[in-house]
Design an enzyme around this catalytic site. Structure first.
Site, short mmCIF file in Angstrom:
data_model
loop_
_atom_site.label_atom_id
_atom_site.label_comp_id
_atom_site.label_asym_id
_atom_site.label_seq_id
_atom_site.Cartn_x
_atom_site.Cartn_y
_atom_site.Cartn_z
CG LEU B 204 -2.00 1.04 1.31
CD1 LEU B 204 -3.11 0.55 2.24
CD2 LEU B 204 -1.50 2.38 1.80
CD GLU B 205 4.75 3.29 -3.62
OE1 GLU B 205 5.58 2.43 -3.28
OE2 GLU B 205 4.66 3.73 -4.78
N PRO B 374 1.91 -0.17 -11.41
CG PRO B 374 1.74 -2.04 -10.01
CD PRO B 374 1.22 -1.45 -11.29
CB SER B 376 10.13 -1.64 -8.23
OG SER B 376 10.95 -0.63 -8.76
CB SER B 381 3.03 4.09 -9.86
OG SER B 381 3.59 3.26 -8.87
CG HIS B 400 1.83 -7.04 -14.29
ND1 HIS B 400 3.04 -7.36 -14.85
CD2 HIS B 400 1.83 -7.65 -13.08
CE1 HIS B 400 3.74 -8.11 -14.03
NE2 HIS B 400 3.04 -8.30 -12.94
N GLY B 401 3.50 -4.09 -14.79
CA GLY B 401 4.43 -3.57 -13.80
C GLY B 401 5.81 -3.49 -14.39
#
Lengths: 135, 477
Positions: B204-205, B374, B376, B381, B400-401
Site C-alpha cells: 500500500l503506497e 505500479p 517497484s 508508478s 502490469h508492472g
C-alpha cells in the site's frame, strides 16, 4: 542432506539433495518453512498429514501444499517432519509451534508449489530435486 | 537479443512456430532492444509452450515486463477459442486477481510529505505480512457474499460507496462466479484474511502526482498535479492460492482425459466447455471476486485512516480505478475480421480497453479504460489509458508492472533491507514493513525500469501515458 536456494528471477527455486526419497521430501519441507518463517523454528505441537498421489513429483507437491494449508489455517510454524512413504501414499508427522510475529516474520508467504521444472532424479549418490515456490 | 527471436517491428519480436515442437501460432513479444538484454531464455520457452495449447488464437503474446514464471511467463497474454480452446490455471497463477487500485485524495503534497505518523497508522490499521489476520470479521455468510459479489458485497456491507463499483473492472465482480467449485479448504483460508494485504510484492503506497502527460484524460480520471493518492496492490490471498492448487490437480487428470499434450505440467488445462474447465472458471471467478472485496475492504480502512488524520470526509477519496492483472475472462474481440467471444488469459498483464469499449463507465467511454502500472518500491508508478491498438493487437491488454530482473538471492547479496530503507529515506520515501528481509527482496534495483517498460507500451500504443506518480511512503508485508 541439504537444501539451497538457487537464483530464480521471479520466485524461489530450491535445490535439495538427500540419500533417500523420504529425507529429500523432509529437506524440501524444511526449505519451504525457512522461506516462509525464517530459520528460528522449534517443535512441541504435532500434526499428522497423509496424502496420496500417482507419482513422486505429485506426492511432493501435494504434501507441501497440504503443509501450506495446515500452517496457514492453524497458525502453526513447523520445524521438522518425519516422513514415511508406502507406494503412492505419504504420511508425515510434523512438529512445530504457534506462529510468533516476533520470531517468524522474517520470510515470504509462499502462494503455491509449482510443477514447472519440478523433477526428482536419482543416482549413486542419492536423490536430488529442483522445485519452484511461488512467492 | 536471444537466438531464434526475430525482430518484426519497433519494439516487436516474433518467436516462430517450431521454436518448440507443437506450436500452433507464433509468439509475439513487445520489448525494446535494451529491455531485450535481460530477456531470459526460460521466459521465451514458456511463451512458446503456451503457443502449443489447443485453440489459441493469433499469437502467444508477451508484454515488455515479461519474465520467467511458471506455466505462462509473467507478462503473458493468450486468447482461446471458446469452442476449441482450453482454460489453464497456469495462465492465471496462484494469486488469482492479484490487482491494483488507485484512490485519490483532496490533499496536496505538502500536507502529507514526511508524515511518518500516517505511514505508521496505515501499517497498524491494514494487516500485512505472513500470518496476518484481519480485524474486519468475515462470517461464513459474508465469505459467500465476497465470492459471489466481490466489491459489490463489500460496498453493501459498508466498506465503500456505490460509485466505487463504477470504477472497478467488471464492476467489481464477475457474475459467472461459482462458489460451489471452491473447496472447503479454500473457504477456510479465506475467512480470516478478508482485508489483509499479504506479503511479497504486495504493498500500500502513498503517492503524489508528479507529472501529467494528457490533461484531458487526467481530468476525466480525477487526477491533478501535486495531488496525493494511495495505491493498493494485492490479491485473493490464501483462498485464491488454494483454488489454483486444487484445480491444477483436477485439470491434470482432465488433460489426460481429453488427450491434450502439454510441454509443462503447470500448463494443465481442460477444454473451456468441459465440466472440469467450467468448474475451474467458476472457482477462479469466485476467487477473483474475493480479491475485489479484499481490495475494497483495505480501501475502507485506508479511507478511515486518512479521514481521521487529515480531517477529510470518507467520500473525499474517490476510487480512480481498479484493475486485475492475473485473471481469465470471456470477452468479445475481433479475430480475422469477425467479432467473437474468446477466453483471454492475462498472467501479469492488465486489461487496456480502448475508447467505446463495453464495461467502461459512460464518463470514461471517450477516453479509454484507466490502466494502473505500479512501479517497484521507490520508483514511479504510471497511469495510462486503454487504446484501440490494444484491442486490435493484444486482445485489449498491456503490461502490469516493472518485471523482475534479479533473483531474491542476488538482491540480498547486494543490499540489506536496512540500507534500502536508509537510501529511500534520503529521497523522502518512508518504508514500513515487518521484516528487513521483505524489503531486501523488493529493492528498486531488482526490477526493470518501470519508465522503460511503460515507454514501450506507450510507443507501441498498447496504452498511452496519462500521469506519473512517485512514492511518499509505503507499507509492505
Amino acid at each position: 542432506m541439504s537444501f539451497e536456494e538457487i537464483s530464480h528471477t521471479a520466485d524461489v527455486k530450491i535445490r535439495a539433495r538427500a540419500p533417500t526419497l523420504e529425507a529429500l521430501f523432509s529437506e524440501t519441507f524444511k526449505a519451504l518453512m525457512q522461506v516462509m518463517y525464517g530459520a528460528t523454528r522449534s517443535g512441541g505441537i504435532v500434526r499428522e498429514i497423509t496424502v496420496e498421489s500417482p507419482d513422486n513429483e505429485s506426492l511432493l507437491a501435494d504434501f507441501l501444499s497440504e503443509v501450506l494449508f495446515v500452517s496457514e489455517v492453524e497458525g502453526l510454524v513447523f520445524a521438522d517432519a518425519r516422513i514415511s512413504m508406502n507406494g503412492s501414499r505419504l504420511t508425515a508427522e510434523l512438529t512445530g509451534e504457534p506462529f510468533d510475529p516476533v520470531r517468524h516474520s522474517g520470510g515470504s508467504e509462499v502462494k503455491g508449489i509449482s510443477y514447472s521444472g519440478l523433477s526428482i532424479s536419482h543416482d549413486a549418490n542419492g536423490y536430488m530435486l529442483d522445485i519452484i515456490f511461488d512467492v | 537479443m536471444l537466438e531464434g527471436v526475430n525482430r518484426v517491428g519497433l519494439h516487436e519480436w516474433e518467436i516462430p512456430v517450431g521454436y518448440v515442437a507443437g506450436m500452433r501460432v507464433p509468439g509475439r513479444i513487445f520489448l525494446s532492444e535494451s529491455l531485450g538484454k535481460t530477456l531470459e531464455a526460460g521466459a521465451v520457452q514458456q511463451l512458446a509452450n503456451v503457443a502449443t495449447l489447443p485453440g489459441i488464437l493469433k499469437h502467444s503474446l508477451a508484454m515488455p515486463d515479461i519474465h520467467w514464471g511458471y506455466g505462462f511467463p509473467i507478462g503473458g497474454v493468450a486468447a482461446f477459442s471458446v469452442d476449441e480452446g482450453v482454460i489453464s490455471p497456469g495462465g492465471v497463477g496462484f494469486d488469482i486477481n492479484c490487482g491494483v487500485r488507485l484512490l485519490t485524495t483532496p490533499l496536496p503534497y505538502k500536507d502529507v510529505s514526511g508524515r511518518r505518523d500516517l505511514i505508521e497508522e496505515l501499517f497498524r490499521a491494514v494487516p500485512t505480512g505472513v500470518g496476518a489476520k484481519s480485524a474486519l470479521k468475515v462470517s461464513v455468510r459474508s465469505l459467500e457474499g465476497m465470492m459471489a459479489q466481490g466489491a459489490q458485497w463489500a460496498v453493501r456491507a459498508g466498506y465503500g460507496v456505490e460509485r466505487d463499483l463504477m470504477r472497478c473492472e467488471e464492476g467489481g465482480f464477475m457474475k459467472t462466479a461459482d462458489s460451489r467449485a471452491v473447496s472447503d479448504k479454500a473457504k477456510q483460508r479465506g475467512i480470516p484474511q478478508g482485508g489483509t494485504l499479504g506479503s511479497g510484492n504486495h504493498f500500500l503506497e502513498v503517492q503524489v502526482v508528479r507529472e501529467i502527460f494528457n490533461p484531458d484524460a487526467a481530468k476525466a480520471f480525477g487526477l491533478t498535479l501535486g495531488q496525493v493518492c494511495c495505491m493498493i496492490h494485492c490479491g485473493s490471498r490464501g483462498l485464491g492460492h488454494q483454488v489454483c492448487t486444487d484445480h491444477i490437480k483436477t485439470l491434470e487428470s482432465a488433460t489426460k482425459k481429453y488427450h491434450i499434450t502439454i510441454p509443462d505440467r503447470q500448463l494443465a488445462c481442460a477444454p473451456i466447455t468441459s465440466p472440469e474447465g467450467m468448474a475451474y472458471f467458476g472457482a477462479m471467478a469466485a476467487a477473483a471476486n474475493y480479491a475485489w472485496a479484499n481490495r475494497q475492504m483495505i480501501t475502507h480502512t485506508t479511507r478511515q485512516v486518512f479521514a481521521k488524520m487529515f480531517r477529510i470526509e470518507y467520500d473525499e477519496m474517490p476510487l480512480m480505478y481498479d484493475v486485475a492483472h492475473n485473471v481469465a475472462k470471456f470477452e468479445e474481440h475481433i479475430v480475422d475480421g469477425n467479432r467473437m467471444k474468446v477466453c483471454v488469459h492475462r498472467k501479469g498483464a492488465t486489461r487496456s480497453f480502448g475508447p467505446g469499449a463495453v464495461d467502461l463507465p459512460s464518463d470514461l467511454s471517450s477516453i479509454g479504460q484507466p490502466v494502473i502500472i505500479p512501479g517497484s518500491m521507490g520508483t514511479s508508478s504510471y497511469i495510462l489509458r486503454g487504446t484501440q491498438t490494444a484491442m486490435e493487437r493484444t486482445f485489449g491488454s498491456t503490461c502490469h508492472g516493472a518485471g523482475r530482473i534479479m533473483s531474491r538471492t542476488q538482491a540480498k547479496k547486494m543490499k540489506s533491507g536496512r540500507e534500502i530503507v536508509a537510501d529511500l529515506l534520503k529521497e523522502n520515501i518512508i518504508v514500513r514493513a515487518h521484516s528487513e528481509n521483505a524489503i531486501a527482496d523488493e529493492a528498486p534495483e531488482v526490477y526493470k525500469s518501470s519508465d522503460e517498460v511503460v515507454n514501450v507500451v506507450h510507443e507501441v500504443g498498447l496504452s498511452r501515458l496519462v500521469a506519473r506518480l512517485s512514492p511518499l511512503g509505503v507499507i509492505k508485508g
